[in-house]
Design an enzyme around this catalytic site. Structure first.
Site, PDB file in Angstrom:
ATOM      1  N   GLY A  45     -18.024  42.852 -28.087  1.00  0.00           N
ATOM      2  CA  GLY A  45     -18.686  42.954 -26.783  1.00  0.00           C
ATOM      3  C   GLY A  45     -17.978  42.163 -25.703  1.00  0.00           C
ATOM      4  O   GLY A  45     -17.798  42.623 -24.573  1.00  0.00           O
ATOM      5  N   CYS A  46     -17.539  40.969 -26.052  1.00  0.00           N
ATOM      6  CA  CYS A  46     -16.852  40.110 -25.078  1.00  0.00           C
ATOM      7  C   CYS A  46     -15.501  40.701 -24.686  1.00  0.00           C
ATOM      8  O   CYS A  46     -15.075  40.585 -23.541  1.00  0.00           O
ATOM      9  CB  CYS A  46     -16.671  38.709 -25.645  1.00  0.00           C
ATOM     10  SG  CYS A  46     -18.252  37.883 -25.950  1.00  0.00           S
ATOM     11  N   THR A  47     -14.842  41.366 -25.651  1.00  0.00           N
ATOM     12  CA  THR A  47     -13.552  41.991 -25.372  1.00  0.00           C
ATOM     13  C   THR A  47     -13.729  43.153 -24.394  1.00  0.00           C
ATOM     14  O   THR A  47     -13.002  43.245 -23.402  1.00  0.00           O
ATOM     15  CB  THR A  47     -12.878  42.455 -26.682  1.00  0.00           C
ATOM     16  OG1 THR A  47     -12.628  41.296 -27.483  1.00  0.00           O
ATOM     17  CG2 THR A  47     -11.578  43.172 -26.413  1.00  0.00           C
TER      18      THR A  47
END
Length: 154
Positions: A45-47
């Site tokens: 998700g952060c990527t």
């Protein structure tokens, strides 16, 4: 968890960036700053969220917006994330989550049946005078940049 609201002064902070240099919010006075909190570098998700912000840089530049990503990751993890994803904005390390606490984005979370304290994925648009102009707390990671750009365009 008592998150900062629009209209309030943004908490002052100074944190180490991906190169170990310190950056203060005060250094960016006179520009809009998108402070986005994310749980952990190089997770799915952060990527996606970081890639979308990377790809939106020219649009954000048109609105005079500087992007700062803040996570509890140690400094040594950040250059790997930047290099792997070709990120074109600054990442800051908030290992003791003091800044996340100040913004009210550190608190209880649930993931796969476990409860733990961590970063809530919330972003703050800070105006040129250091006041919180807008809080973004309802978005999917892949739509975060669109929510921000739609707000800036309105």
């Amino acid at each position: 968890m008592n998150k900062i609201e629009a209209g309030q002064a943004a908490p002052h902070f100074t944190l180490p960036d991906q190169n170990g240099q310190t950056l203060s919010l005060a250094d960016l006075q006179g520009r809009k700053v998108l402070v986005y909190f994310y749980p952990k570098a190089m997770t799915p998700g952060c990527t996606v969220q970081a890639q979308c912000l990377r790809d939106s840089k020219s649009e954000l530049d048109k609105h005079n917006v500087v992007v700062l990503g803040i996570s509890p990751d140690p400094v040594k993890r950040l250059p790997k994330f930047i290099e792997k994803e070709g990120l074109n904005f600054t990442l800051l390390s908030d290992e003791d989550h003091a800044v996340a606490d100040a913004f009210g984005v550190w608190g209880p979370k649930k993931f796969m049946g476990r409860e733990f304290d961590g970063i809530h994925r919330i972003s703050f648009l800070i105006d040129e005078q250091g006041k919180v102009e807008k809080v973004f707390d309802k978005f999917k990671t892949k739509d975060h940049h669109e929510v921000v750009l739609d707000y800036l365009a309105s």
